[in-house]
Design a protein around this motif. Structure first.
Motif, PDB file in Angstrom:
ATOM      1  N   PHE A  30      34.387  51.720  48.118  1.00 50.05           N
ATOM      2  CA  PHE A  30      34.716  52.388  46.889  1.00 50.05           C
ATOM      3  C   PHE A  30      36.294  52.831  46.930  1.00 50.05           C
ATOM      4  CE2 PHE A  30      30.342  53.068  47.554  1.00 50.05           C
ATOM      5  CZ  PHE A  30      29.595  52.816  46.242  1.00 50.05           C
ATOM      6  N   SER A  31      36.797  53.384  46.147  1.00 47.95           N
ATOM      7  CA  SER A  31      38.407  53.639  45.846  1.00 47.95           C
ATOM      8  C   SER A  31      38.674  54.481  46.778  1.00 47.95           C
ATOM      9  CB  SER A  31      38.642  54.156  44.505  1.00 47.95           C
ATOM     10  OG  SER A  31      39.597  54.944  44.415  1.00 47.95           O
ATOM     11  N   SER A  32      39.963  53.936  47.478  1.00 50.58           N
ATOM     12  CA  SER A  32      40.525  54.934  48.440  1.00 50.58           C
ATOM     13  C   SER A  32      41.412  55.768  47.998  1.00 50.58           C
ATOM     14  CB  SER A  32      41.446  54.118  49.487  1.00 50.58           C
ATOM     15  OG  SER A  32      42.497  53.303  48.412  1.00 50.58           O
ATOM     16  N   LYS A  33      41.271  55.891  46.739  1.00 50.78           N
ATOM     17  CA  LYS A  33      41.879  57.042  45.902  1.00 50.78           C
ATOM     18  C   LYS A  33      40.972  58.195  45.377  1.00 50.78           C
ATOM     19  CE  LYS A  33      46.031  54.462  44.150  1.00 50.78           C
ATOM     20  NZ  LYS A  33      45.958  53.412  45.154  1.00 50.78           N
ATOM     21  N   ASN A  35      38.835  57.998  43.346  1.00 51.61           N
ATOM     22  CA  ASN A  35      38.397  57.915  41.796  1.00 51.61           C
ATOM     23  C   ASN A  35      36.823  57.666  41.943  1.00 51.61           C
ATOM     24  OD1 ASN A  35      41.035  58.174  41.000  1.00 51.61           O
ATOM     25  ND2 ASN A  35      41.406  55.947  41.151  1.00 51.61           N
ATOM     26  N   HIS A  37      34.395  55.427  39.738  1.00 52.79           N
ATOM     27  CA  HIS A  37      34.339  54.148  38.938  1.00 52.79           C
ATOM     28  C   HIS A  37      33.120  54.128  38.410  1.00 52.79           C
ATOM     29  CE1 HIS A  37      37.820  51.616  40.339  1.00 52.79           C
ATOM     30  NE2 HIS A  37      38.063  52.861  41.044  1.00 52.79           N
ATOM     31  N   ALA A  45      31.143  47.194  41.543  1.00 47.46           N
ATOM     32  CA  ALA A  45      31.794  47.528  42.839  1.00 47.46           C
ATOM     33  C   ALA A  45      31.890  46.471  43.898  1.00 47.46           C
ATOM     34  CB  ALA A  45      30.869  48.830  43.443  1.00 47.46           C
ATOM     35  N   GLY A 368      40.678  60.805  37.438  1.00 45.42           N
ATOM     36  CA  GLY A 368      39.872  60.371  38.345  1.00 45.42           C
ATOM     37  C   GLY A 368      38.662  59.740  37.836  1.00 45.42           C
ATOM     38  N   ILE A 370      37.186  56.577  36.351  1.00 41.97           N
ATOM     39  CA  ILE A 370      37.311  55.146  35.715  1.00 41.97           C
ATOM     40  C   ILE A 370      36.452  54.716  34.711  1.00 41.97           C
ATOM     41  CG2 ILE A 370      38.144  52.900  36.087  1.00 41.97           C
ATOM     42  CD1 ILE A 370      39.981  55.012  37.642  1.00 41.97           C
TER      43      ILE A 370
END
Ligand SMILES: Cc1ncc(COP(=O)(O)O)c(C=O)c1O
Length: 419
Positions: A30-33, A35, A37, A45, A368, A370
Motif C-alpha cells: 500500500f501507499s508509503s504516503k 493514502n 486508495h 492494488a 489522502g 484517492i
C-alpha cells in the motif's frame, strides 16, 4: 456480514474480524504516503511481490538466460496459463479464457468474430451509455462493413428499459458492458442472455467493471463472448493485459478476425498457412507482453486461491457499508449516492453526487483519499475485496465528511480536475 442501520467504527472492526479474506491484505503493498486508495475500479492494488518478480525477470531471465527464457519460463504460454488462472473468477472453463492485448483490441476481435458466426440479423444492439471505447470499436467496425459493402446497422437504446424492447430477431449481436462505469448500475446478465437466446442473438459482454469483484458466471448464464480489463479489480498492474472469453460452443466455428502466429495450432513450427489453435487460444495475436504478464502473474496467483462467491460476499458487505456510511455521515452535507442500493443491481464501485464534484474529488485526493471523478458530477469509490476492509471504508468516509464540512474543496487550487 449483516449490518445494522447505524454504523460505528467498532462495528467495522467486528466485520473485519469475521472476514474470511482478511489475510489476503498482506499479499498487497500500500501507499508509503499513507493514502487510502479507493480506485480499484481504475487501477487495483499492487501485489507485494511484484518488484521482486520484475527484478528477477530482468536479471535472471532477460540478462542471464536471454532467449532461453521463452522456454524455461513458459513466456509464450503465459496468455493461456494466466487465462486458466483467472477463469473461475468469471465462471469460465480454464481453456475458454486467454489473457492478452487490451480490452479495446479484444472487443474488436470478438465483436467481428461474433458478427462472422451470427445466427441471423444484421443489427448490433447496444446502449447509449456504453463505455466510449466500446462505442468506438462498434463505430469503426460499422465503417469497415460499409467499406466492404456489407449490410450492417447499429441500434442504440437510450436507456436500459429500451434494450429489451429493441432486442428482436434482427439483432445479430447484443453488445453490452456489464456494469456502467459512471453509476455502477449492473445488467442482470442471466436474464439478458436468456432473452438474447430467445431471438437468436449472440451476446458480447465487457466485464471491465465487474470481473474480480462480482459473482460473474459466464458459463452458467450462457454468455457467448466476453472481454475485460486486467488492471482494475483484477490487480494486473498499470496497462496490464486484458482477457477474452469464448463460450466453448463458438470456439471451433471460424478463424479469428486477427489471425496471428500466436493463435496458430503449431505456432513454434513457423508455418505459413494459418491453422487456428482452437479454444480461446486461436484469438491470440503476436508476441505477448512478457513484463506485463509477469505483473499479472502475481495477482493471478492470488486469484487462484479464492472463490468468486467469497469475493462477491465481501464486496457486498463493503459496498453496503460504503453506501450506508456516506448516507449517514455525508447525506446531510449534500452527498447523494447514485449507485443502486440493491446489491444485485450494483457493480464494483459506489458513486455519489455532490455540488462541485470535480473540485471535491481533487480535495479528497489532496487529503489522502484517492478516488476518481467522472464527468459531469459523479465521484467514484472502487472497492477491492482482496485488500480493502471495513475500517478503510470508515476512514475514507471520515475524510469525505471533513472535506464537505469544511468546504475545503472551494479553494481555487482544486479547480483543475484530473480524470
Ligand atoms: C467498461 C470499460 N471498457 C474498456 C475500458 C478500457 O479499455 P482499454 O483497456 O482498451 O483501455 C474501460 C476503462 O476504464 C472500461 O471501464
Amino acid at each position: 456480514m449483516s449490518q445494522p442501520s447505524s454504523i460505528t467504527l467498532d462495528m467495522c472492526r467486528q466485520l473485519d474480524a469475521e472476514d474470511s479474506l482478511a489475510k489476503l491484505r498482506d499479499k498487497f503493498a500500500f501507499s508509503s504516503k499513507g493514502n487510502i486508495h479507493f480506485d480499484a475500479n481504475s487501477i487495483g492494488a499492487m501485489p507485494i511481490d511484484v518488484p521482486d518478480r520484475i527484478q528477477r525477470l530482468m536479471t535472471e531471465c532477460w540478462r542471464d538466460q536471454s532467449r532461453r527464457s521463452w522456454t524455461t519460463e513458459d513466456w509464450a504460454e503465459k496468455p493461456r496459463i494466466l487465462g486458466g488462472d483467472i477463469s473461475h473468477m468469471i465462471g469460465a472453463g480454464a481453456n475458454d479464457v486467454v489473457v492478452c492485448d487490451n480490452t479495446t483490441i479484444n472487443l474488436f476481435k470478438l465483436l467481428s468474430y461474433a458478427w462472422k458466426i451470427r445466427n441471423s440479423g444484421t443489427v448490433i444492439l447496444t446502449e447509449a451509455h456504453n463505455f466510449p471505447t466500446d462505442m468506438h470499436v462498434l463505430q469503426g467496425f460499422m465503417q469497415l462493413l460499409k467499406a466492404l459493402k456489407v449490410d450492417g446497422q447499429i441500434r442504440i437504446a437510450e436507456d436500459r428499459a429500451q434494450i429489451l424492447d429493441m432486442l428482436d430477431n434482427d439483432v445479430a449481436v447484443l453488445y453490452l458492458t456489464h456494469v456502467d462505469y459512471r453509476s455502477s448500475e449492473r445488467w442482470d446478465m442471466a436474464d439478458i442472455n436468456k432473452k438474447a437466446k430467445s431471438v437468436d442473438a449472440l451476446t458480447l459482454w465487457d466485464l471491465s467493471q465487474s470481473a474480480g469483484v462480482l459473482d460473474v458466471d459466464l458459463g452458467g448464464t450462457g454468455a457467448d463472448f466476453a472481454v475485460g480489463c486486467g488492471y482494475k479489480y483484477m490487480c494486473g498492474g498499470p496497462g496490464g493485459p486484458a482477457f477474452l472469453y469464448l463460450n466453448p460452443s463458438h470456439q471451433k466455428t471460424a478463424w479469428p478476425t486477427i489471425a496471428g502466429w500466436m493463435g496458430h495450432a503449431k505456432w513454434n513450427k513457423f508455418l505459413s498457412d494459418f491453422e487456428p489453435a482452437g479454444g480461446a487460444s486461436s484469438h491470440l495475436t503476436g508476441t505477448p507482453s512478457v513484463i506485463a504478464n509477469e505483473v499479472f502473474a502475481a495477482s493471478a496467483e492470488i486469484w487462484r486461491g479464492v472463490t468468486r462467491k467469497a469475493v462477491a460476499t465481501k464486496h457486498k458487505s463493503l459496498t453496503d457499508m460504503t453506501i450506508k456510511l456516506i448516507e449517514q455521515e455525508c447525506g446531510p452535507l449534500g452527498a447523494a449516492v447514485i449507485s443502486p442500493k440493491n446489491y444485485d443491481e450494483r457493480g464494483g464501485h459506489v458513486a455519489f453526487r455532490h455540488d462541485g464534484a470535480g473540485p471535491v474529488s481533487e480535495a479528497l485526493v489532496d487529503n489522502g483519499l484517492i478516488l476518481s471523478f467522472r464527468y459531469p458530477d459523479s465521484i467514484r469509490l472502487g472497492l477491492g475485496p482482496l485488500y480493502h476492509n471495513h475500517e478503510d471504508v470508515w476512514n475514507a468516509v471520515k475524510i469525505i465528511k471533513d472535506v464537505l464540512t469544511t468546504e475545503k474543496w472551494r479553494d481555487q487550487k482544486y479547480e483543475k480536475v484530473a480524470i
